[in-house]
Scaffold this motif. Structure first.
Motif, short mmCIF file in Angstrom:
data_model
loop_
_atom_site.label_atom_id
_atom_site.label_comp_id
_atom_site.label_asym_id
_atom_site.label_seq_id
_atom_site.Cartn_x
_atom_site.Cartn_y
_atom_site.Cartn_z
N VAL A 17 -63.89 85.69 50.82
CA VAL A 17 -62.99 85.66 49.65
C VAL A 17 -62.24 86.98 49.54
O VAL A 17 -61.03 87.01 49.32
CB VAL A 17 -63.79 85.36 48.35
N THR A 21 -57.91 87.71 50.35
CA THR A 21 -56.94 88.27 49.40
C THR A 21 -56.27 89.53 49.94
O THR A 21 -55.52 90.19 49.24
CB THR A 21 -57.61 88.60 48.05
N SER A 56 -67.11 81.75 42.14
CA SER A 56 -65.85 81.30 41.55
C SER A 56 -65.39 82.24 40.44
O SER A 56 -64.20 82.51 40.31
CB SER A 56 -65.97 79.87 41.04
N SER A 59 -64.06 85.34 42.13
CA SER A 59 -62.75 85.04 42.74
C SER A 59 -61.63 85.13 41.71
O SER A 59 -60.56 85.69 41.99
CB SER A 59 -62.75 83.65 43.37
N ARG A 60 -61.86 84.57 40.53
CA ARG A 60 -60.83 84.64 39.48
C ARG A 60 -60.57 86.09 39.07
O ARG A 60 -59.41 86.49 38.89
CB ARG A 60 -61.25 83.81 38.27
N HIS A 61 -61.61 86.87 38.93
CA HIS A 61 -61.42 88.29 38.57
C HIS A 61 -60.69 89.03 39.69
O HIS A 61 -59.82 89.87 39.41
CB HIS A 61 -62.77 88.95 38.30
N LEU A 62 -61.03 88.72 40.93
CA LEU A 62 -60.37 89.37 42.06
C LEU A 62 -58.88 89.02 42.07
O LEU A 62 -58.03 89.90 42.24
CB LEU A 62 -61.04 88.91 43.36
N GLU A 63 -58.54 87.75 41.86
CA GLU A 63 -57.14 87.33 41.82
C GLU A 63 -56.37 88.04 40.71
O GLU A 63 -55.18 88.31 40.86
CB GLU A 63 -57.05 85.82 41.61
N ARG A 64 -57.03 88.32 39.62
CA ARG A 64 -56.38 88.99 38.49
C ARG A 64 -56.32 90.51 38.66
O ARG A 64 -55.77 91.20 37.80
CB ARG A 64 -57.11 88.64 37.19
N ASP A 68 -59.11 96.18 41.42
CA ASP A 68 -58.14 97.02 42.12
C ASP A 68 -57.98 98.36 41.44
O ASP A 68 -58.12 98.48 40.22
CB ASP A 68 -56.78 96.32 42.17
#
Length: 78
Positions: A17, A21, A56, A59-64, A68
């Motif tokens: 995952v 990204t 899951s 993953s949502r936190h990573l996408e947001r 970073d």
């Protein structure tokens, strides 16, 4: 397997995952705490997830961008 160890398959999915990204999996760490929570740390953040469905949620936190590095604010212009 000791009860504080994540299944290797979950660790591999976690790394996949992160890689998918465009981030470096070496910059992230994941571990199972004795209380059953999954602890994830990244370049600029840390989070705890309940074991069911942790990937899951991560993953949502990573996408947001929660893990970073924050952009440095621009200095004020005079």
């Amino acid at each position: 397997m000791n009860r504080c160890e994540l299944p290797q398959a979950e660790v591999q999915v976690f790394r996949n995952v992160v890689s998918a990204t465009g981030r470096d999996p070496a910059a992230f760490a994941v571990e199972m705490n004795p209380d059953g929570q999954v602890h994830v740390t990244g370049p600029q953040g840390s989070a705890f997830y309940a074991a069911p469905h942790w990937i899951s949620r991560f993953s949502r936190h990573l996408e947001r961008g929660f893990f970073d590095a924050r952009a440095q604010p621009e200095p004020p212009r005079h």
